[in-house]
Design an enzyme around this catalytic site. Structure first.
Site, PDB file in Angstrom:
ATOM      1  N   ASP A 350       0.833  -1.194   0.000  1.00  0.00           N
ATOM      2  CA  ASP A 350       0.000   0.000   0.000  1.00  0.00           C
ATOM      3  C   ASP A 350       0.875   1.254   0.000  1.00  0.00           C
ATOM      4  O   ASP A 350       1.869   1.335   0.729  1.00  0.00           O
ATOM      5  CB  ASP A 350      -0.888  -0.026   1.250  1.00  0.00           C
ATOM      6  CG  ASP A 350      -1.760   1.199   1.382  1.00  0.00           C
ATOM      7  OD1 ASP A 350      -2.633   1.398   0.522  1.00  0.00           O
ATOM      8  OD2 ASP A 350      -1.564   1.958   2.354  1.00  0.00           O
ATOM      9  N   GLU A 386       1.680  -0.376  -5.026  1.00  0.00           N
ATOM     10  CA  GLU A 386       0.746   0.698  -5.356  1.00  0.00           C
ATOM     11  C   GLU A 386       1.636   1.927  -5.536  1.00  0.00           C
ATOM     12  O   GLU A 386       2.150   2.468  -4.553  1.00  0.00           O
ATOM     13  CB  GLU A 386      -0.263   0.920  -4.239  1.00  0.00           C
ATOM     14  CG  GLU A 386      -1.274   1.995  -4.575  1.00  0.00           C
ATOM     15  CD  GLU A 386      -2.233   2.292  -3.433  1.00  0.00           C
ATOM     16  OE1 GLU A 386      -3.414   2.579  -3.724  1.00  0.00           O
ATOM     17  OE2 GLU A 386      -1.821   2.248  -2.265  1.00  0.00           O
TER      18      GLU A 386
END
Length: 685
Positions: A350, A386
């Site tokens: 993330d 990401e």
């Protein structure tokens, strides 16, 4: 642990600082905790309820900032925590407060729920953050648990599916099974449910090779959400990087997660974890003191030049300081633990740009990347970034080093725009079909560097993209101001669900065409759970706080035609082991000759003028596949049309306007293209 077997003293001869955490060796447990600025570290043991303290003593030894001690007779199931003594000097970055019971950052299991109370904060709520709060937080804290490491994996091992054959299914562990009629009720929302026969059968039938789970690390329910009657559903609020979220374990024991992974592996399905190493649940300097902040705030977190304040590149208040070698070690130990002890097959990171931040901004040679790349364990598993955060220079699509793959939001947006009918999208579509070479065809990176998707957890579902022009987020309690503004969605004239059979059929046709474009593109396809059967979130494009039937998958509302279409498309992509994916963006491996040919509906190669024709909504792609021969793919986002086929006979194998999408007919000359459809033909010439 009953009172008759309480430890009396530490066995210093067996104490070790080699492994951080609580390690059981069959006779006792070694406790070790890193704190560079602590003055002493107090270990506290509790009874099985976690409410009554049974033992307390300072860890007797310290070397290199690692405090440690060994207790005989202390074994699995023992509840514990720490009180760390040191300076209270917020202006210098130190926020030690021994009144606060702290979770072990390396705990393998956690017991009990966090109960929000002002005593959880190191400072006095209502005053500034400089005044130390002396109230005991133990009654409100979950407890760390000594874990039993034994588990019979038998012959289980990492599957290591080649990226060219990988199909990712992004799923929320709880939402996947909460409403599944064939999952036992007691197992729903847990790892037992994930490993159930019903879920595995669906994934196998669909053609999925890899499940990517939204965060399953232990996380905190945000106080402000609970006050509004909501919950943190997605879990991007990590409390522990080693322990599974307790609510996801029906049995409360980590072996349940191991059993689910073992069952998925037996079915040939990999497991990837979405992990959040960029920040923690403690938030900024005004957040609670639950673990890292009280153990050593100045070591674990990035701080501003004014040391009182946290540095925030994530929008969540704080950022882990991976420039500190012991924080880096914690993250790497965590990753290796999930691979070696839990048999996880990889990770999706993330806000991964935060992991590459250095003194001058993002650096693809940052210590984290360099360390992972040379690690004999981590360099072999699947690694997905990401590729952004909210800090300056945080958008880094295409900027991560091999072997990282990256979520490709340009693919997401361009596929949405093309099928919505936006002008001038044919050149953009060609880029995405080819694996986004502008972003990834450099530094010896393969086309499988691009993880392609149409929808993910953060945004509209696929069906809602075709049902809403704007988000419907009122249920989130933020006056509809949250969520993405640029969705590139199209309700096709009616907002939301409809009884209009023709409109539903048009939405279904476009959904099949979009899924086909995703599956046929170079790169790695990722499908959001439920998109294969038309799942809706009632227009909510930011359902992070909706732990209810807004987010849960409604298996009883399955659109079987859509499921069958994706199954057939994925079977065609796999092609009996001869995947469509090409590592070199369609170029010949030896001589670099183009193996992709772009065709105009006239049947000719695209001219420069054709590429500049903004009214063109139809594109042909001829792919010379080494095993399957010539593959012709036709993408028609406009109305009914005709396409002049290249010379020879062509076997028509895919028609997304039909049900089923698989077909078998022979054509030569001209092919009729139904509106809003994808066609695929084969030729051996």
């Amino acid at each position: 642990m009953d009172g008759t077997h309480l430890p009396r003293s530490f066995d210093r001869a067996r104490s070790s600082n080699h492994t951080i955490g609580a390690e059981y060796d069959g006779e006792g447990t070694n406790f070790a905790l890193f704190s560079d600025h602590a003055e002493r570290v107090e270990l506290v043991l509790f009874d099985d309820s976690g409410t009554h303290q049974t033992f307390s003593a300072d860890l007797p030894d310290m070397a290199g900032g690692i405090w440690h001690g060994y207790l005989r007779g202390v074994g699995p199931g023992t509840r514990y925590g720490y009180r760390v003594h040191g300076p209270w000097a917020p202006e210098e970055g130190h926020r030690f407060n021994p009144a606060k019971l702290l979770l072990d950052p390396n705990a393998r299991e956690i017991s009990g729920d966090l109960i929000w109370d002002d005593a959880l904060f190191g400072y006095v709520i209502g005053q500034d953050d400089l005044t130390r709060d002396a109230r005991d937080s133990a009654p409100f804290m979950p407890k760390s648990v000594v874990s039993d490491p034994t588990f019979d994996w038998e012959a289980d091992r990492a599957l290591c599916h080649p990226w060219e054959q990988t199909v990712i299914y992004e799923a929320h562990l709880r939402g996947l099974t909460m409403l599944h009629p064939d999952v036992p009720e007691a197992a729903r929302g847990t790892f037992s449910g994930l490993g159930s026969d019903a879920v595995i059968a669906h994934l196998k039938d669909l053609g999925v090779t890899t499940v990517e789970l939204l965060p399953v690390h232990a996380f905190v329910q945000d106080r402000h959400l609970l006050q509004k009657g909501l919950r943190n559903y997605w879990g991007y609020n990590t409390l522990s990087f080693f322990a599974p979220h307790a609510a996801y374990l029906r049995t409360g024991q980590v072996r349940e997660m191991k059993a689910a992974i073992k069952r998925l592996h037996a079915a040939g399905i990999e497991v990837i974890l979405d992990v959040v190493y960029n920040h923690t649940a403690e938030g900024n300097e005004q957040g609670p003191t639950l673990s890292f902040r009280g153990i050593d705030n100045a070591s674990y977190y990035m701080l501003m030049p004014e040391r009182r304040y946290c540095y925030d590149p994530t929008g969540t208040g704080n950022g882990l300081d991976l420039a500190h070698p012991m924080v880096m070690r914690m993250v790497l130990d965590s990753l290796r633990y999930w691979v070696q002890a839990m048999h996880v097959d990889g990770f999706r990171f993330d806000l991964a740009s935060t992991l590459g931040r250095g003194p001058t901004g993002f650096d693809q040679r940052a210590a984290f990347f360099a360390t992972v790349l040379q690690d004999p364990v981590l360099s072999r598993v699947k690694l997905i970034a990401e590729p952004w955060d909210i800090g300056t220079g945080g958008y880094q699509l295409g900027g991560f080093p091999w072997p990282f793959r990256e979520w490709n939001d340009k693919c997401r947006d361009d596929l949405r725009k093309f099928w919505r009918g936006d002008q001038g999208m044919v050149p953009r579509l060609s880029q995405r079909l080819a694996g986004s070479p502008v972003q990834f065809d450099h530094s010896h990176r393969p086309a499988t560097s691009s993880v392609n998707f149409i929808a993910a957890h953060d945004g509209f579902t696929l069906w809602d993209l075709l049902s809403y022009d704007a988000p419907r987020n009122a249920a989130n309690g933020e006056d509809g101001a949250d969520g993405h503004g640029a969705n590139y969605s199209d309700s096709m004239g009616v907002e939301g669900e409809t009884d209009d059979a023709d409109l539903t059929a048009r939405r279904l046709r476009r959904a099949k065409a979009m899924l086909a474009t995703l599956v046929l593109s170079q790169g790695v396809p990722m499908v959001q759970a439920g998109d294969e059967f038309g799942r809706s979130q009632d227009g909510n494009n930011n359902a992070y706080c909706q732990d209810n039937d807004i987010s849960w998958l409604h298996w009883d509302r399955m659109r079987h035609e859509l499921v069958a279409a994706l199954r057939d498309l994925l079977a065609f992509r796999a092609g009996a082991g001869e995947s469509l994916a090409h590592p070199r963006f369609g170029r010949d491996d030896d001589e670099g000759r183009p193996k992709l040919r772009w065709l105009h509906p006239r049947g000719e190669g695209m001219s420069e003028a054709d590429w500049q024709d903004e009214a063109l909504h139809l594109l042909g792609l001829e792919l010379d596949h080494p095993q399957r021969g010539r593959i012709l793919m036709l993408f028609n986002a406009a109305g009914d049309a005709e396409f002049a086929l290249p010379a020879g006979d062509w076997q028509h194998v895919i028609d997304t306007a039909a049900d089923p999408v698989s077909c078998d007919a022979t054509f030569a000359g001209t092919l009729f293209l139904p509106r809003q459809s994808v066609q695929v033909l084969l030729s051996r010439l």
